[in-house]
Design a protein around this motif. Structure first.
Motif, short mmCIF file in Angstrom:
data_model
loop_
_atom_site.label_atom_id
_atom_site.label_comp_id
_atom_site.label_asym_id
_atom_site.label_seq_id
_atom_site.Cartn_x
_atom_site.Cartn_y
_atom_site.Cartn_z
N ALA A 62 39.72 43.98 46.56
CA ALA A 62 39.71 42.54 46.82
C ALA A 62 39.53 41.75 45.53
O ALA A 62 40.24 40.77 45.28
CB ALA A 62 38.60 42.19 47.81
N LEU A 63 38.61 42.18 44.69
CA LEU A 63 38.39 41.48 43.42
C LEU A 63 39.62 41.56 42.52
O LEU A 63 39.92 40.62 41.79
CB LEU A 63 37.15 42.02 42.72
CG LEU A 63 35.82 41.70 43.41
CD1 LEU A 63 34.67 42.31 42.64
CD2 LEU A 63 35.63 40.21 43.61
N LYS A 64 40.33 42.68 42.58
CA LYS A 64 41.57 42.81 41.82
C LYS A 64 42.57 41.75 42.27
O LYS A 64 43.25 41.13 41.44
CB LYS A 64 42.14 44.22 42.02
CG LYS A 64 43.43 44.51 41.29
CD LYS A 64 43.85 45.96 41.52
CE LYS A 64 45.12 46.29 40.80
NZ LYS A 64 46.32 46.02 41.58
N GLU A 65 42.67 41.53 43.57
CA GLU A 65 43.57 40.49 44.09
C GLU A 65 43.16 39.11 43.62
O GLU A 65 44.02 38.29 43.23
CB GLU A 65 43.62 40.54 45.63
CG GLU A 65 44.25 41.79 46.19
CD GLU A 65 45.70 41.97 45.78
OE1 GLU A 65 46.45 40.97 45.73
OE2 GLU A 65 46.10 43.11 45.49
N PHE A 66 41.88 38.82 43.64
CA PHE A 66 41.40 37.52 43.15
C PHE A 66 41.71 37.35 41.66
O PHE A 66 42.08 36.26 41.21
CB PHE A 66 39.90 37.35 43.38
CG PHE A 66 39.53 36.93 44.77
CD1 PHE A 66 39.82 35.65 45.22
CD2 PHE A 66 38.88 37.80 45.62
CE1 PHE A 66 39.47 35.24 46.50
CE2 PHE A 66 38.53 37.41 46.90
CZ PHE A 66 38.83 36.13 47.35
N ASN A 69 45.53 36.65 41.24
CA ASN A 69 46.01 35.39 41.81
C ASN A 69 44.85 34.41 41.93
O ASN A 69 44.08 34.45 42.88
CB ASN A 69 46.65 35.64 43.18
CG ASN A 69 47.26 34.38 43.75
OD1 ASN A 69 46.97 33.26 43.34
ND2 ASN A 69 48.10 34.55 44.75
N LYS A 70 44.74 33.54 40.95
CA LYS A 70 43.62 32.58 40.88
C LYS A 70 43.63 31.59 42.05
O LYS A 70 42.63 30.92 42.30
CB LYS A 70 43.65 31.81 39.56
CG LYS A 70 43.60 32.69 38.33
CD LYS A 70 42.26 33.35 38.18
CE LYS A 70 42.23 34.13 36.87
NZ LYS A 70 41.27 35.17 36.84
N ASN A 71 44.74 31.47 42.77
CA ASN A 71 44.83 30.52 43.87
C ASN A 71 44.34 31.07 45.20
O ASN A 71 44.27 30.32 46.18
CB ASN A 71 46.28 30.02 44.03
CG ASN A 71 46.73 29.22 42.82
OD1 ASN A 71 45.97 28.44 42.28
ND2 ASN A 71 47.96 29.45 42.39
N LEU A 72 44.03 32.35 45.24
CA LEU A 72 43.57 32.95 46.50
C LEU A 72 42.23 32.34 46.92
O LEU A 72 41.38 32.07 46.09
CB LEU A 72 43.40 34.45 46.35
CG LEU A 72 44.67 35.29 46.34
CD1 LEU A 72 44.31 36.76 46.14
CD2 LEU A 72 45.45 35.11 47.62
N ARG A 73 42.07 32.18 48.21
CA ARG A 73 40.82 31.68 48.77
C ARG A 73 40.10 32.75 49.59
O ARG A 73 38.89 32.77 49.68
CB ARG A 73 41.07 30.46 49.67
CG ARG A 73 41.66 29.29 48.95
CD ARG A 73 40.63 28.69 48.05
NE ARG A 73 41.13 27.42 47.54
CZ ARG A 73 40.63 26.84 46.48
NH1 ARG A 73 39.65 27.40 45.83
NH2 ARG A 73 41.11 25.72 46.06
N VAL A 74 40.87 33.63 50.23
CA VAL A 74 40.33 34.66 51.10
C VAL A 74 41.15 35.93 50.92
O VAL A 74 42.37 35.87 50.82
CB VAL A 74 40.40 34.23 52.59
CG1 VAL A 74 39.90 35.33 53.50
CG2 VAL A 74 39.61 32.95 52.83
#
Length: 164
Positions: free
Chosen positions: A103-107, A110-115
């Protein structure tokens, strides 16, 4: 990215499952986390089960409140959380060992992710993959399509005044 992740575990009459949930936290490949168990006035042995875990890992914290329901308990835990990210985890659920890391890798990517959430699998009385619908705001307004253990930024929770 070495953010602190706060894992919030509300518990009411689920002491028999709590150790499995906490084991799934302890076994994370990402290790910079705190886990806050919120005893929501549970009449079972939640306190005793929690005490065993408190003695095993200093990242685990425990609080007791009067019973006011899972949402209230979860929000109390989030208010006390020190982490940059919040991961709600029900006491009768568990997460895969790399859930937080992925999950942290995804954040990070992509800085625009919220969830962020992933595949889900049911276990217990019902077993198998939980086929979640493709995300859309419209679908979210019509039915539950994200399980409670989605990870989000605490700052977003604050901005929405706890309405996540």
């Amino acid at each position: 990215m070495d953010y602190l992740v706060s894992i919030i575990v509300p518990c009411y009459n689920q002491a028999q499952y709590l150790s499995e949930a906490i084991s799934s936290v302890i076994n994370q490949t990402y290790t910079n986390w705190e886990c806050i168990i919120v005893n929501d006035g549970s009449p079972d042995n939640t306190k005793e089960v929690s005490s065993e875990w408190l003695s095993k890992d200093k990242r685990i914290k425990y609080i007791e409140i009067d019973n006011k329901g899972v949402s209230f308990a979860r929000n109390i835990g989030i208010e006390l959380a020190l982490g940059n990210f919040i991961l709600p985890l029900d006491a009768d659920d568990r997460i895969s060992t790399d859930y937080v890391a992925l999950a942290l890798k995804e954040f990070k990517e992509n800085k625009n992710l919220r969830v962020v959430y992933g595949k889900a699998e049911k276990f217990g009385d019902i077993n198998g993959i939980w086929n979640l619908k493709e995300f859309s705001l419209l679908n979210l307004t019509l039915s539950n399509m994200i399980y409670c253990s989605a990870i989000y930024k605490k700052k977003d929770w604050k901005e929405l005044e706890g309405m996540i």
